[in-house]
Design an enzyme around this catalytic site. Sequence first.
Site, PDB file in Angstrom:
ATOM      1  N   SER A  62       1.362  -1.508   0.119  1.00 13.72           N
ATOM      2  CA  SER A  62       0.151  -0.223  -0.229  1.00 13.72           C
ATOM      3  C   SER A  62       0.927   1.621  -0.122  1.00 13.72           C
ATOM      4  O   SER A  62       2.226   1.720   0.609  1.00 13.72           O
ATOM      5  CB  SER A  62      -0.585  -0.008   1.116  1.00 13.72           C
ATOM      6  OG  SER A  62      -2.116  -1.369   1.417  1.00 13.72           O
TER       7      SER A  62
HETATM    8  N1  SAH Z   1      -1.295  -4.327   3.486  1.00 11.74           N
HETATM    9  C1  SAH Z   1      -0.668  -5.055   2.503  1.00 11.74           C
HETATM   10  C2  SAH Z   1      -1.372  -4.367   1.287  1.00 11.74           C
HETATM   11  C3  SAH Z   1      -1.229  -5.746   0.499  1.00 11.74           C
HETATM   12  S1  SAH Z   1      -2.194  -5.847  -0.760  1.00 11.74           S
HETATM   13  C4  SAH Z   1       0.403  -4.850   1.770  1.00 11.74           C
HETATM   14  O1  SAH Z   1       1.275  -3.032   2.667  1.00 11.74           O
HETATM   15  O2  SAH Z   1       2.141  -4.854   1.980  1.00 11.74           O
HETATM   16  C5  SAH Z   1      -4.385  -6.120   0.091  1.00 11.74           C
HETATM   17  C6  SAH Z   1      -3.639  -7.697   0.364  1.00 11.74           C
HETATM   18  O3  SAH Z   1      -4.941  -8.570   0.718  1.00 11.74           O
HETATM   19  C7  SAH Z   1      -2.840  -8.880  -0.615  1.00 11.74           C
HETATM   20  O4  SAH Z   1      -2.430  -9.370  -0.177  1.00 11.74           O
HETATM   21  C8  SAH Z   1      -3.890  -9.932  -1.563  1.00 11.74           C
HETATM   22  O5  SAH Z   1      -3.641 -10.946  -1.048  1.00 11.74           O
HETATM   23  C9  SAH Z   1      -5.143  -9.765  -0.256  1.00 11.74           C
HETATM   24  N2  SAH Z   1      -6.423 -10.295   0.398  1.00 11.74           N
HETATM   25  C10 SAH Z   1      -7.275  -9.821  -0.734  1.00 11.74           C
HETATM   26  N3  SAH Z   1      -8.165 -10.580  -0.406  1.00 11.74           N
HETATM   27  C11 SAH Z   1      -8.121 -11.532   0.411  1.00 11.74           C
HETATM   28  C12 SAH Z   1      -9.008 -12.333   2.116  1.00 11.74           C
HETATM   29  N4  SAH Z   1     -10.103 -12.315   1.545  1.00 11.74           N
HETATM   30  N5  SAH Z   1      -8.088 -12.916   2.998  1.00 11.74           N
HETATM   31  C13 SAH Z   1      -7.436 -12.467   2.888  1.00 11.74           C
HETATM   32  N6  SAH Z   1      -6.282 -11.695   2.267  1.00 11.74           N
HETATM   33  C14 SAH Z   1      -6.284 -11.330   0.531  1.00 11.74           C
END
Ligand code: SAH
Length: 211
Positions: A62
Amino acid sequence: MINNYWGMAKRLVQLLVAQGISNQRVLDIIESTPRHQFMPESLAHQAYENTALPIGKGQTISQPLMVATMTQLLLQHDCQKVLEIGTGSGYQTAVLAQLVERVFSVERIAALQYQAKRRLKQLDLHNVAMRHGDGWEGWSSKAPFDGIIVTAAAARVPEALLQQLADGGVMILPVGEQQQSLYVVRRFGDNFEQQRIGDVKFVPLVKGTLL
Ligand code: SAH
């Protein structure tokens, strides 16, 4: 190789202040957390820019302003036990782990979770528990949580997460599909109050899990 990240992190923090982030604890943690360690080496030179960056499997780390905004919103309330949905790179997890007592983080893609776990260990952050699972279901055996942060956009507020929020607790989450907004949801007994913060752009909260 990044060897002068402190200077770059300082400039990033100045930018966050200019964008309205005022919680000094959040700013200090963002300044001292090596964001370049949470992405592929080939992108590390961009780590202190205020942008989301690809981390593989179609996912992104993010944008720092979004991490700061969500963390600041969470810390406006007394949150010691926090659930994060969407571990991704583990960067938001690392920021939270330095600000609250205990973090529980759920990720649906095992490969991303594995790397995130390794990074947190390298940074000596041991107050984090991780789970490979579907965040739509939360983590019921560890509930209730004082705070919940969702880092992927749900089409609607997941019912399980509302149920796992402690009385007086707060949830910060993006909701929507093409058009998404960031919301703060607070629980008062069986009542929920929601406040819309503004427009945002996140990857979708997908159902099910992947290796
Ligand atoms: N906070 C993280 C954001 C990553 S993007 C960072 O800054 O790196 C969002 C993440 O949510 C991704 O890794 C994706 O795989 C995860 N995601 C999407 N749907 C999900 C679900 N149903 N349960 C758990 N994780 C999920």
